[in-house]
Design a protein around this motif. Structure first.
Motif, mmCIF file in Angstrom:
data_model
loop_
_atom_site.group_PDB
_atom_site.id
_atom_site.type_symbol
_atom_site.label_atom_id
_atom_site.label_comp_id
_atom_site.label_asym_id
_atom_site.label_seq_id
_atom_site.Cartn_x
_atom_site.Cartn_y
_atom_site.Cartn_z
ATOM 1 N N ASP A 24 -0.565 -1.249 -4.244
ATOM 2 C CA ASP A 24 -1.950 -0.778 -4.075
ATOM 3 C C ASP A 24 -1.875 0.741 -4.062
ATOM 4 O OD1 ASP A 24 -4.676 -0.425 -3.180
ATOM 5 O OD2 ASP A 24 -3.915 -0.245 -1.141
ATOM 6 N N ALA B 3 0.853 -1.197 0.000
ATOM 7 C CA ALA B 3 0.000 0.000 0.000
ATOM 8 C C ALA B 3 0.887 1.246 0.000
ATOM 9 C CB ALA B 3 -0.919 -0.005 1.216
ATOM 10 N N LYS C 106 0.427 4.312 0.033
ATOM 11 C CA LYS C 106 0.127 5.451 0.912
ATOM 12 C C LYS C 106 0.934 5.431 2.214
ATOM 13 C CE LYS C 106 -4.319 4.243 1.477
ATOM 14 N NZ LYS C 106 -4.428 2.799 1.107
ATOM 15 N N TYR D 189 -4.375 10.643 16.007
ATOM 16 C CA TYR D 189 -5.060 9.440 16.503
ATOM 17 C C TYR D 189 -4.706 9.136 17.952
ATOM 18 C CZ TYR D 189 -4.498 8.605 11.433
ATOM 19 O OH TYR D 189 -4.436 8.713 10.073
ATOM 20 N N ILE E 214 -9.445 4.854 11.548
ATOM 21 C CA ILE E 214 -8.789 3.934 10.613
ATOM 22 C C ILE E 214 -9.554 2.616 10.508
ATOM 23 C CG2 ILE E 214 -6.475 4.953 10.658
ATOM 24 C CD1 ILE E 214 -5.633 3.005 12.786
ATOM 25 N N HIS F 286 -11.479 -4.235 2.645
ATOM 26 C CA HIS F 286 -10.406 -3.730 3.519
ATOM 27 C C HIS F 286 -11.146 -3.191 4.731
ATOM 28 C CE1 HIS F 286 -6.832 -1.670 4.982
ATOM 29 N NE2 HIS F 286 -7.619 -0.644 5.208
ATOM 30 N N SER G 69 -7.258 -0.636 9.669
ATOM 31 C CA SER G 69 -5.808 -0.658 9.763
ATOM 32 C C SER G 69 -5.401 -0.888 11.222
ATOM 33 C CB SER G 69 -5.306 0.697 9.277
ATOM 34 O OG SER G 69 -3.958 0.654 8.931
ATOM 35 N N GLY H 158 -4.094 -3.959 6.488
ATOM 36 C CA GLY H 158 -4.615 -3.790 7.841
ATOM 37 C C GLY H 158 -3.931 -4.564 8.934
ATOM 38 N N ARG I 197 -15.199 -3.511 -4.349
ATOM 39 C CA ARG I 197 -14.905 -3.494 -2.915
ATOM 40 C C ARG I 197 -16.221 -3.567 -2.173
ATOM 41 N NH1 ARG I 197 -11.354 0.866 0.510
ATOM 42 N NH2 ARG I 197 -11.926 0.160 2.587
ATOM 43 N N GLU J 297 -2.792 -6.259 0.536
ATOM 44 C CA GLU J 297 -2.425 -4.837 0.405
ATOM 45 C C GLU J 297 -1.782 -4.316 1.698
ATOM 46 O OE1 GLU J 297 -6.117 -2.823 -0.441
ATOM 47 O OE2 GLU J 297 -6.379 -3.797 -2.377
ATOM 48 N N PRO J 298 -0.718 -4.925 2.155
ATOM 49 C CA PRO J 298 -0.126 -4.456 3.419
ATOM 50 C C PRO J 298 0.653 -3.156 3.236
ATOM 51 C CG PRO J 298 1.255 -6.165 2.474
ATOM 52 C CD PRO J 298 0.066 -6.034 1.558
ATOM 53 N N GLY J 299 0.477 -2.255 4.152
ATOM 54 C CA GLY J 299 1.265 -1.027 4.144
ATOM 55 C C GLY J 299 2.093 -0.971 5.409
ATOM 56 N N ARG J 300 1.372 -0.778 6.537
ATOM 57 C CA ARG J 300 2.030 -0.632 7.832
ATOM 58 C C ARG J 300 2.928 -1.831 8.177
ATOM 59 N NH1 ARG J 300 -0.521 2.496 11.818
ATOM 60 N NH2 ARG J 300 -2.471 2.119 10.719
ATOM 61 N N MET K 15 2.466 11.504 5.608
ATOM 62 C CA MET K 15 1.403 12.394 6.089
ATOM 63 C C MET K 15 1.967 13.749 6.537
ATOM 64 S SD MET K 15 -0.977 9.738 8.264
ATOM 65 C CE MET K 15 -2.455 10.745 8.350
ATOM 66 N N TYR L 91 3.077 5.927 7.408
ATOM 67 C CA TYR L 91 2.214 7.062 7.750
ATOM 68 C C TYR L 91 2.973 8.104 8.578
ATOM 69 C CZ TYR L 91 -1.038 3.486 6.227
ATOM 70 O OH TYR L 91 -1.658 2.513 5.498
ATOM 71 N N ARG M 48 0.760 11.274 13.575
ATOM 72 C CA ARG M 48 -0.024 10.185 14.176
ATOM 73 C C ARG M 48 -0.372 10.405 15.651
ATOM 74 N NH1 ARG M 48 1.084 5.510 14.653
ATOM 75 N NH2 ARG M 48 -0.917 4.699 13.942
HETATM 76 N N1 LLP Z 1 -5.745 -1.027 1.343
HETATM 77 C C1 LLP Z 1 -6.643 -0.038 1.490
HETATM 78 C C2 LLP Z 1 -7.809 0.012 0.611
HETATM 79 C C3 LLP Z 1 -6.462 0.928 2.503
HETATM 80 O O1 LLP Z 1 -7.357 1.895 2.655
HETATM 81 C C4 LLP Z 1 -5.321 0.854 3.339
HETATM 82 C C5 LLP Z 1 -5.082 1.852 4.387
HETATM 83 C C6 LLP Z 1 -4.403 -0.191 3.121
HETATM 84 C C7 LLP Z 1 -4.651 -1.122 2.125
HETATM 85 C C8 LLP Z 1 -3.164 -0.355 3.937
HETATM 86 O O2 LLP Z 1 -3.469 -0.592 5.276
HETATM 87 P P1 LLP Z 1 -2.315 -1.030 6.313
HETATM 88 O O3 LLP Z 1 -1.808 -2.375 5.902
HETATM 89 O O4 LLP Z 1 -1.245 -0.009 6.230
HETATM 90 O O5 LLP Z 1 -3.009 -1.029 7.615
HETATM 91 N N2 LLP Z 1 -2.901 7.005 8.581
HETATM 92 C C9 LLP Z 1 -3.367 5.930 9.423
HETATM 93 C C10 LLP Z 1 -3.647 4.683 8.635
HETATM 94 C C11 LLP Z 1 -4.635 4.886 7.525
HETATM 95 C C12 LLP Z 1 -4.844 3.653 6.698
HETATM 96 C C13 LLP Z 1 -5.656 3.933 5.497
HETATM 97 N N3 LLP Z 1 -5.858 2.816 4.626
HETATM 98 C C14 LLP Z 1 -2.359 5.711 10.536
HETATM 99 O O6 LLP Z 1 -1.337 6.406 10.567
HETATM 100 O O7 LLP Z 1 -2.562 4.885 11.419
#
Ligand code: LLP
Length: 414
Positions: free
Chosen positions: A79, A58, A60, A316, A162, A199, A202, A239, A149, A273-276, A374, A370, A312
């Motif tokens: 993603d 991800a 972002k 949050y 989140i 999804h 997170s 997530g 989705r 779709e892992p980001g964090r 951000m 993030y 963050r």
């Molecule tokens: N896929 C979709 C459609 C999403 O909306 C997100 C995150 C991810 C994947 C990646 O999620 P992860 O694996 O990173 O949890 N700014 C916030 C987190 C916002 C997440 C938004 N969507 C924070 O700093 O905690």
């Protein structure tokens, strides 16, 4: 596990002393570890083993080109949620054929760009978007690959900002409308239905919400099959949480094994779709103590990093560990670690027991996701520099912003 560890009472990022990096590149500073990024990506990819799958990082979470490039070299998919992120993926050498495009508000221009580049799939979030995409694809003489989705209405048990998989959230198509929208997608001439995705939020630290969502989605996939709509892939979203404090999120192995067990003998390709989980603990934020100050109630450490650099905690109430680069052998005192921005919410941490003096370097851990992504220029603060370490080498992957860049494009009245 990450590669930020103490040796001889000083913090290292892989084989580099954080002290030296702060000296060379200044503070505030983001430092990423290539080995940690790669380790986390492989942990995900290996967890799914032989089952057909694609790990789509991800973007972002951390969209620095060097981060994207390191992952692209491993064969990662991506993603994305904007044309800007798509452009970054291409610039970083990512493969558009491994890109999934999420987000509730894709514009016509973004759809055109993604169709022309031949992305893997659009994660469509509404009926209106579906019609729009069909029109755009028709105009370009293309067939758009789509996944819908679907909002499984599952409580992810995470921070409300989140959490995304509840009915009250803006994301996805409601489960009770899903079959009708799928039938429409199936009938539209310039779309090809490929998948189903969800999804739910997170920073999930329990596996159960993922499994609840999966059960509902698999039941939907089975109902669709009865209508002759064959689904090729199931995108489980991102997530998976990380350890900021004492959370014990499931390891990707445990997470993937549980999902695969639920899949049974279905031949569905899985998309993640892992980001964090990939980026958070692959980065630290380094800041220098400017002043210590106390009043009758509180002791403050005022540092040169602020909410504009790392929002963050302010946004949050997120807790991230704050540690000294060079621990002092003195009695710790309790401080609020605050930045120079003129907002009460400008803190990086509250009530932290630390032994520190002005001039010391502090590190906010788990800042690779993030964090910089951000950051803003609030209070006309240039965004921090970003460095990536690779063993005992360090590379400046984004230079510190210069003041003149901040008002570039602004005009005085005649
Ligand atoms: N896929 C979709 C459609 C999403 O909306 C997100 C995150 C991810 C994947 C990646 O999620 P992860 O694996 O990173 O949890 N700014 C916030 C987190 C916002 C997440 C938004 N969507 C924070 O700093 O905690």
């Amino acid at each position: 596990m990450d590669h930020f560890i103490y040796q001889d009472n000083t913090l290292y990022a892989e084989g580099c002393r954080v002290n030296d990096l702060a000296q060379q590149y200044g503070t505030p500073l983001y430092i990423y570890s290539r080995a940690t990024l790669e380790r986390h990506w492989h942990a995900f990819n290996n967890a799914v083993a032989d089952h057909p799958h694609l790990v789509c990082y991800a973007v972002k979470a951390n969209s620095n080109l060097a981060v994207l490039n390191v992952l692209a070299r491993l064969g990662s998919g991506f993603d994305i949620v904007s044309g800007g992120e798509l452009a970054r993926v291409i610039e970083a050498g990512g493969d558009p054929a491994k890109v999934v495009f999420s987000g509730v508000g894709k514009t016509v221009a973004e759809m055109e760009k993604a169709l022309n580049l031949g992305i893997y799939c659009f994660n469509v979030e509404s009926s209106a978007e579906l019609e729009q995409l069909n029109d755009v694809a028709g105009r370009l003489g293309k067939i758009a690959p789509v996944s819908l989705r679907v909002n499984p209405d599952v409580d992810a048990g995470t921070h409300p900002y989140i959490s995304t998989g509840l009915k009250e959230n803006k994301f996805g198509i409601a489960m009770d409308e899903a079959e009708v929208v799928f039938a429409r997608a199936h009938a539209l001439p310039h779309l090809q239905v490929k998948g189903v995705d969800c999804h739910i939020g997170s920073q999930l630290t329990e596996i159960q919400p993922f499994l609840d969502a999966m059960d509902r989605m698999l039941a939907l996939i089975d109902r669709l099959a009865e209508q002759g709509i064959v689904i090729e892939h199931f995108d489980v979203g991102g997530g998976l949480g990380v350890t900021y404090d004492d959370e014990t999120p499931p390891h990707p192995d445990v997470y993937a094994a549980a999902l695969l067990a639920r899949l049974g003998d279905r031949k569905l390709k899985l998309i993640f779709e892992p980001g964090r989980a990939i980026a958070a603990n692959a980065g630290i934020f380094v800041t220098q103590v400017l002043y210590l100050k106390e009043n009758s109630d509180k002791r403050f450490a005022i540092v040169d990093g602020a909410m504009n650099d790392l929002i963050r905690p302010a946004l949050y109430s997120a807790w991230q560990n704050i540690i000294p680069v060079n621990p002092r052998n003195e009695q710790a005192q309790v401080f609020d670690i605050v930045g120079p921005v003129c907002e009460t919410g400008d803190f990086l941490g509250k009530d932290r027991a630390l032994a520190i003096a002005a001039g010391d370097l502090l590190v906010v851990r788990s800042s690779g996701a993030y964090g910089f992504a951000m950051a803003s220029n609030y209070n006309t603060r240039p965004r921090a520099a970003e460095v990536m370490v690779d063993g005992d080498k360090a590379y400046l992957v984004r230079e510190r912003e210069k003041l003149a860049q901040l008002w570039q494009g602004e005009q005085l009245l005649p």
